[in-house]
Design a protein around this motif. Structure first.
Motif, PDB file in Angstrom:
ATOM      1  N   LEU A 152     -11.994 -28.587  83.666  1.00  0.00           N
ATOM      2  CA  LEU A 152     -10.736 -28.565  82.962  1.00  0.00           C
ATOM      3  C   LEU A 152     -10.729 -29.328  81.221  1.00  0.00           C
ATOM      4  O   LEU A 152     -10.942 -29.281  80.007  1.00  0.00           O
ATOM      5  CB  LEU A 152      -9.125 -28.805  82.793  1.00  0.00           C
ATOM      6  N   PHE A 162      -0.074 -25.306  88.817  1.00  0.00           N
ATOM      7  CA  PHE A 162      -0.270 -26.491  88.752  1.00  0.00           C
ATOM      8  C   PHE A 162       0.579 -26.460  87.285  1.00  0.00           C
ATOM      9  O   PHE A 162       1.144 -25.699  87.206  1.00  0.00           O
ATOM     10  CB  PHE A 162      -1.730 -27.380  88.764  1.00  0.00           C
ATOM     11  N   TRP A 163      -0.112 -27.077  86.852  1.00  0.00           N
ATOM     12  CA  TRP A 163       0.186 -26.847  85.187  1.00  0.00           C
ATOM     13  C   TRP A 163      -0.929 -26.396  84.197  1.00  0.00           C
ATOM     14  O   TRP A 163      -0.722 -26.408  83.232  1.00  0.00           O
ATOM     15  CB  TRP A 163       0.355 -28.928  84.558  1.00  0.00           C
ATOM     16  N   ASP A 164      -1.864 -25.601  85.453  1.00  0.00           N
ATOM     17  CA  ASP A 164      -2.435 -24.487  84.015  1.00  0.00           C
ATOM     18  C   ASP A 164      -2.541 -23.798  83.299  1.00  0.00           C
ATOM     19  O   ASP A 164      -3.592 -23.088  83.186  1.00  0.00           O
ATOM     20  CB  ASP A 164      -3.726 -24.482  85.283  1.00  0.00           C
ATOM     21  N   ALA A 182      -3.720 -22.058  90.498  1.00  0.00           N
ATOM     22  CA  ALA A 182      -4.966 -22.237  90.074  1.00  0.00           C
ATOM     23  C   ALA A 182      -5.858 -21.887  90.358  1.00  0.00           C
ATOM     24  O   ALA A 182      -7.227 -22.118  89.518  1.00  0.00           O
ATOM     25  CB  ALA A 182      -5.076 -24.215  90.319  1.00  0.00           C
ATOM     26  N   TYR A 223      -6.829 -25.605  96.653  1.00  0.00           N
ATOM     27  CA  TYR A 223      -5.398 -25.931  96.663  1.00  0.00           C
ATOM     28  C   TYR A 223      -3.914 -24.777  97.103  1.00  0.00           C
ATOM     29  O   TYR A 223      -3.790 -24.877  96.636  1.00  0.00           O
ATOM     30  CB  TYR A 223      -5.278 -25.695  94.930  1.00  0.00           C
ATOM     31  N   GLU A 253      -6.305 -38.535  87.197  1.00  0.00           N
ATOM     32  CA  GLU A 253      -5.934 -38.214  88.660  1.00  0.00           C
ATOM     33  C   GLU A 253      -6.142 -39.495  89.087  1.00  0.00           C
ATOM     34  O   GLU A 253      -6.746 -39.825  90.491  1.00  0.00           O
ATOM     35  CB  GLU A 253      -6.354 -37.142  89.888  1.00  0.00           C
ATOM     36  N   LYS A 309     -11.270 -39.419  85.011  1.00  0.00           N
ATOM     37  CA  LYS A 309     -11.671 -37.610  86.154  1.00  0.00           C
ATOM     38  C   LYS A 309     -11.538 -36.412  84.668  1.00  0.00           C
ATOM     39  O   LYS A 309     -12.128 -36.020  84.900  1.00  0.00           O
ATOM     40  CB  LYS A 309     -10.537 -37.377  86.929  1.00  0.00           C
ATOM     41  N   GLN A 310     -10.443 -36.748  83.711  1.00  0.00           N
ATOM     42  CA  GLN A 310     -10.655 -35.605  83.129  1.00  0.00           C
ATOM     43  C   GLN A 310      -9.285 -35.769  81.746  1.00  0.00           C
ATOM     44  O   GLN A 310      -9.249 -37.416  81.512  1.00  0.00           O
ATOM     45  CB  GLN A 310      -9.708 -34.387  83.625  1.00  0.00           C
TER      46      GLN A 310
HETATM   47  C1  BGC Z   1      -7.290 -31.447  88.480  1.00  0.00           C
HETATM   48  C2  BGC Z   1      -5.694 -31.284  87.596  1.00  0.00           C
HETATM   49  C3  BGC Z   1      -5.601 -29.360  87.479  1.00  0.00           C
HETATM   50  C4  BGC Z   1      -5.744 -29.047  89.258  1.00  0.00           C
HETATM   51  C5  BGC Z   1      -5.731 -27.211  89.908  1.00  0.00           C
HETATM   52  C6  BGC Z   1      -7.086 -30.959  89.527  1.00  0.00           C
HETATM   53  O1  BGC Z   1      -8.721 -31.527  89.699  1.00  0.00           O
HETATM   54  O2  BGC Z   1      -6.906 -32.593  88.188  1.00  0.00           O
HETATM   55  O3  BGC Z   1      -5.320 -31.359  86.098  1.00  0.00           O
HETATM   56  O4  BGC Z   1      -4.084 -28.405  87.611  1.00  0.00           O
HETATM   57  O5  BGC Z   1      -7.131 -29.193  89.673  1.00  0.00           O
HETATM   58  O6  BGC Z   1      -6.320 -26.945  89.076  1.00  0.00           O
END
Ligand code: BGC
Length: 969
Positions: free
Chosen positions: A635, A342-344, A329, A337, A479, A586-587
């Motif tokens: 994101l 992640f899902w990025d 990420a 991190y 989140e 948050k997003q």
């Molecule tokens: C975001 C996630 C993302 C992660 C890594 C987090 O702050 O909420 O959606 O996957 O950061 O980039």
């Protein structure tokens, strides 16, 4: 402003960590932060993709295990001192000048400074640094010292430092970061080396270094975990002296190694001097840029776009395709991190698919290789199929920490974010996107998609009361909502994003089974999937889709009180409150549906589920959720730029600009220093093509519906779509694909001509120069964009027939000429090279040349005078054999009427390569005679030259064979 260069003036300790992240150099295998080689307050970081290690720590009285992308030994350290001065440290030095430049086109980081020591001696220092894109094991730092107003000795110290730890993120400092152990150092024939082993993953890491300078090393520095050399350079005033430090970084996970240490030593020994390293490195970058090129006429934006492409390719390059790694990420640029995946990738692969599909495939394979873990995780949790972890690292186990520190309150809090099961939807979505972009669905990709579909189908449980399927105990992308207010355990019911995308996935699973029926699913399973796609639950409130069941019961936040606060979760917790209580995101969460699905797809799914879609649902949702989002993730801006792009262009642009500035301006206040935001960087690139060029990929092909913001006058880029090279460019009037205008374009329309690539560009350039025209002039004449014309001159391209036609007109030639067909014109009209030489060929060489058979010419004295005719011949037992029509002109002319008396003929074969300007010809002379029917079975089939009936076989028996080869025609 130079759109290829990121420049910094002056040394600013406060922003040094941000610079370090933005000036990171990497090659998709490893990356090194742009830390100074000599500073005190530096955060050095070198990370090899996929090199993880786990450690146990105790925080807040609890034992926790964390897996980190390991910070590897620091290869940069290099400092210097004049007689009587301390070692140079920029933080303490009297700096007369200080500049840093990142050349993104060639992947070089420059630094230039002038230092005045305590005795008034001024020394200019210039440095160049690279992490090789050509040889992914190598990196180098060149330093040139010039004594401006003095002469005398300068001590230079170059070291390798293995004493580094993972300590780049303040929030993690209570966790252990000492991943390296077993340090060993040594030197061998002037080279130094350092090895260490990661504590639990037991990966051996080896660094070897070579220092080249006019003055050999005087002293070896060797102390626990550090090794280096001291040189004394005898500087003469005004005369530059160069010292180059070249390193090789090898780990025991690498391919083609004996052992990490000896391979590193060998690699650095073989490494060329700096300029000779820089040339193939720059050439490798040039090749990447050719594929990744984005052109626009706004240099300030172009600079950031280049920065995003640059960092994306430094993290995920063609070298990555050779590794077993996912999309980290935060790039390979820092420790935020922990290098987790992640899902990025949802935001990254769409862009890669159209340029570097082999890298996309490798990133999907990272997931596929971890399918057994995902199966086990699903099984353990009571589900079918594959449940991928929210955070993934080395082996595909769940790596999400069980608690995290809120820096605003100093409290460690339980972390339930592993319930973001939607990560599997992102992987499956990417499999499908890869298929749409490349036209290829490898069996294993299909298996990945089906196994994820199985998991989501098993997650859906039929509620007999409502007759709807429900998914409980999950979290959406937002989140801030982990649990219901006051609930003791995390998890929400019917997150709309998860539920609707599950329906989408099950429909794609059905399509995938149609594509690859060998992946049989039972009729019962298929029927259940179908049922879910018709009865999944989606909640609504206030005329919008609810983010999850019960969202409508949440409170409205006092937004004025928290204006400008991005991390509301932290702020509220520090205030003794809980963000879970509020309608605050948050997003993008529900709006992710509009990011991934077209409005037709979304409405289609809702209709299929039997929900009436009221007019204006989508714009209403966009407004509703935007008003309740704090954009605590980079994101978020990407998604909102997209969902607003057709309804509110000005606001869309604002979000796009925010996403663009996320890292370069560090909009999340300090997070970029801990690593770039790869998803947002790639997301902006994807937005350019998806949002502004309006490029969408559907099963029926590529659709283009551009809507350029005013700031962008033109936008152009090459892409690879299902095996074709396309060049897309648009301005405010129209868009063109391969030079041809049209509001939409579907490649399946099929009017693309595959020209002999490369040659076409040469021919265009040749004609343009012949006419003395510039690229712009020809482009204007042909009514195509200059960008595309230049692309065609430099790159293998596949222009449409119409573009070729217009270009031919503009270049005052004909299309066949541009395509190199040379139709209806004799060969040999190309200009000759100077001083051609003719070489005689002997009999064997001649026979070898004509042996494959083909077209030759027979010459003989015909009834109407000398005659030459083409025939399709074969070589059979040393004779030439061909077929002709019985009773035809050649039959008549070649008959003497006398038994045993044959007519003498000439037979010639030649080849002229106009492009290479060379050729050869072979002449055979001898008698021709008809082949009797009883010999025929012996003669291999000879296909007639002009088709049709040719029953007569003729043989020429060579009496004389001569030939010539022409060089340098
Ligand atoms: C975001 C996630 C993302 C992660 C890594 C987090 O702050 O909420 O959606 O996957 O950061 O980039």
């Amino acid at each position: 402003m130079n759109p290829w260069v990121l420049s910094y003036e002056g040394f600013d300790p406060a922003s040094e960590r941000l610079r370090e992240a933005l000036c990171t150099l990497g090659n998709g295998r490893f990356a090194t932060r742009g830390a100074t080689p000599d500073g005190e307050l530096r955060t050095p970081g070198t990370y090899v993709a996929g090199c993880y290690d786990r450690l146990d720590s105790t925080v807040a009285g609890q034992r926790v295990t964390n897996e980190d992308l390991v910070n590897l030994p620091d290869w940069l350290p290099l400092t210097f001192a004049t007689q009587g001065s301390d070692w140079f440290r920029p933080e303490r030095a009297d700096l007369l000048d200080y500049r840093q430049k990142l050349d993104m086109r060639h992947g070089i980081l420059y630094r230039a400074l002038r230092w005045r020591d305590g005795s008034g001696r001024v020394t200019a220092i210039r440095q160049r640094r690279l992490v090789s894109m050509a040889d992914p094991r190598l990196a180098a730092l060149e330093t040139i010292f010039t004594a401006e107003n003095w002469s005398g000795p300068l001590r230079v110290r170059a070291t390798l430092d293995g004493r580094v730890t993972n300590s780049g993120v303040a929030r993690y400092r209570e966790l252990r970061g000492d991943h390296l152990t077993g340090h060993d150092t040594g030197d061998q024939n002037g080279l130094t080396w350092l090895t260490a082993v990661t504590r639990s993953s037991q990966i051996t890491v080896a660094l070897a270094s070579r220092t080249d300078a006019a003055f050999p090393a005087r002293e070896m520095i060797r102390e626990g975990g550090r090794i280096g050399t001291d040189h004394v350079l005898d500087l003469a005033q005004g005369e530059p002296a160069t010292l180059t430090k070249t390193v090789a970084l090898v780990t025991s996970r690498d391919c083609a190694i004996r052992d990490a240490r000896s391979t590193a030593i060998r690699a650095v020994r073989m490494a060329r001097p700096f300029d000779a390293l820089a040339a193939p490195h720059a050439a490798a970058w040039e090749r990447l840029w050719q594929r990744a090129r984005v052109e626009m006429d706004a240099p300030d934006l172009a600079q950031i776009v280049h920065l995003h492409v640059f960092h994306l390719l430094q993290t995920l390059s063609p070298h990555t395709a050779d590794l077993d790694v996912g999309v980290p990420a935060r790039g390979l640029h820092g420790e935020a991190y922990r290098g987790h995946v992640f899902w990025d990738e949802l935001f990254v692969l769409p862009w890669l698919n159209l340029r570097f599909p082999e890298t996309s495939l490798a990133l999907l394979r990272y997931r596929y290789r971890r399918l057994p873990e995902a199966h086990a995780a699903a099984r353990d949790a009571g589900y079918d199929g594959a449940m991928f972890p929210w955070q993934s690292g080395s082996d595909g186990r769940e790596e999400t920490p069980t608690s995290h520190l809120n820096p605003a309150s100093g409290r460690w809090l339980p972390d339930g974010s592993h319930l973001q099961r939607h990560v599997g939807l992102a992987i499956a979505y990417n499999v499908w996107q890869y298929y749409l972009a490349t036209g290829s669905m490898p069996l294993w990709c299909a298996e990945l998609l089906i196994e994820i579909a199985r998991f989501f189908a098993s997650l859906a449980v039929l509620d007999p009361a409502s007759g709807r399927y429900e998914i409980r105990g999950v979290m959406g992308p937002d989140e801030y909502h982990e649990r219901y207010p006051g609930a003791s355990s995390p998890g929400l019911a019917n997150n709309a994003y998860t539920n609707v995308m599950t329906v989408w996935l099950l429909l794609r699973a059905r399509d995938t089974l149609d594509l690859l029926p060998e992946l049989a699913a039972s009729a019962r399973e298929r029927a259940r999937w179908d049922d879910i796609t018709r009865r999944m639950r989606v909640d609504f409130h206030d005329g919008v889709i609810s983010q999850f069941t019960g969202y409508a019961d949440l409170l409205e936040l006092d937004w004025a009180r928290y204006r400008g606060v991005r991390r509301l979760d932290r702020a509220l917790e520090a205030d003794g409150d809980d963000v879970n209580r509020y309608r605050a995101a948050k997003q993008a969460d529900t709006l992710m549906l509009c990011y991934l699905l077209t409005s037709d797809e979304l409405v289609g799914i809702l209709n299929r589920l039997g929900y009436p879609v009221e007019p204006g649902l989508i714009p209403r949702m966009v407004g509703y959720y935007l008003d309740r989002t704090s954009h605590g993730s980079t994101l978020s801006a990407v998604v909102h730029a997209w969902v607003l792009s057709r309804s509110d262009r000005a606001r869309s642009w604002q979000y796009f600009a925010e996403a663009l500035f996320s890292d370069i301006k560090d909009v999340q206040h300090g997070t970029t220093a801990e690593g770039i935001h790869l998803g947002a960087m790639a997301g902006t690139l994807d937005l350019l093509e998806r949002c502004y060029l309006g490029l969408e990929i559907h099963r029926d092909g590529l659709h283009l519906n551009p809507l350029l913001p005013d700031r962008l006058g033109v936008l152009s880029m090459p892409i690879r779509f299902r095996g074709s090279e396309l060049f897309i460019d648009a301005d405010h009037r129209q868009a063109r694909i391969n030079g041809v205008a049209g509001p939409t374009f579907t490649s399946e329309q099929g009017d693309t001509i595959m020209a002999a690539t490369g040659d076409l560009g040469r021919r265009i350039a040749h004609h343009r120069e012949r006419l003395g025209l510039t690229v712009e002039q020809v482009a204007e004449r042909a009514d195509i964009s200059p960008g595309y014309l230049q692309y065609l001159e430099e790159q293998p391209g596949t222009p449409t027939a119409e573009a070729i036609y217009r270009l031919a007109g503009a270049l005052e030639t004909i299309t066949e000429d541009l395509l190199g067909g040379g139709v209806d014109r004799p060969p040999g009209r190309g200009r000759a090279k100077a001083a051609p030489t003719l070489e005689s060929l002997d009999r064997d060489e001649c026979l070898k040349l004509i042996e494959p058979g083909g077209i030759g010419r027979v010459a003989f004295n015909g009834s109407h005078g000398p005659t030459v005719l083409p025939v399709n011949y074969k070589l059979h037992h040393g004779s030439i054999v061909f077929r002709t029509a019985s009773g035809g002109p050649m039959d008549q002319d070649l008959r003497t009427g006398l038994e045993g008396v044959e007519i003498k003929v000439g037979f010639e074969v030649d080849r002229i390569d106009e492009a290479q300007r060379e050729g050869w010809s072979v002449l055979i002379q001898g008698p021709a005679h008809h082949i009797s029917p009883d010999e025929l079975p012996e003669i291999a089939d000879v296909t007639p030259w002009a088709g049709g009936e040719r029953h007569l076989y003729v043989r020429i028996v060579p009496h004389q064979i001569t030939g010539r080869r022409i060089h340098h025609l």
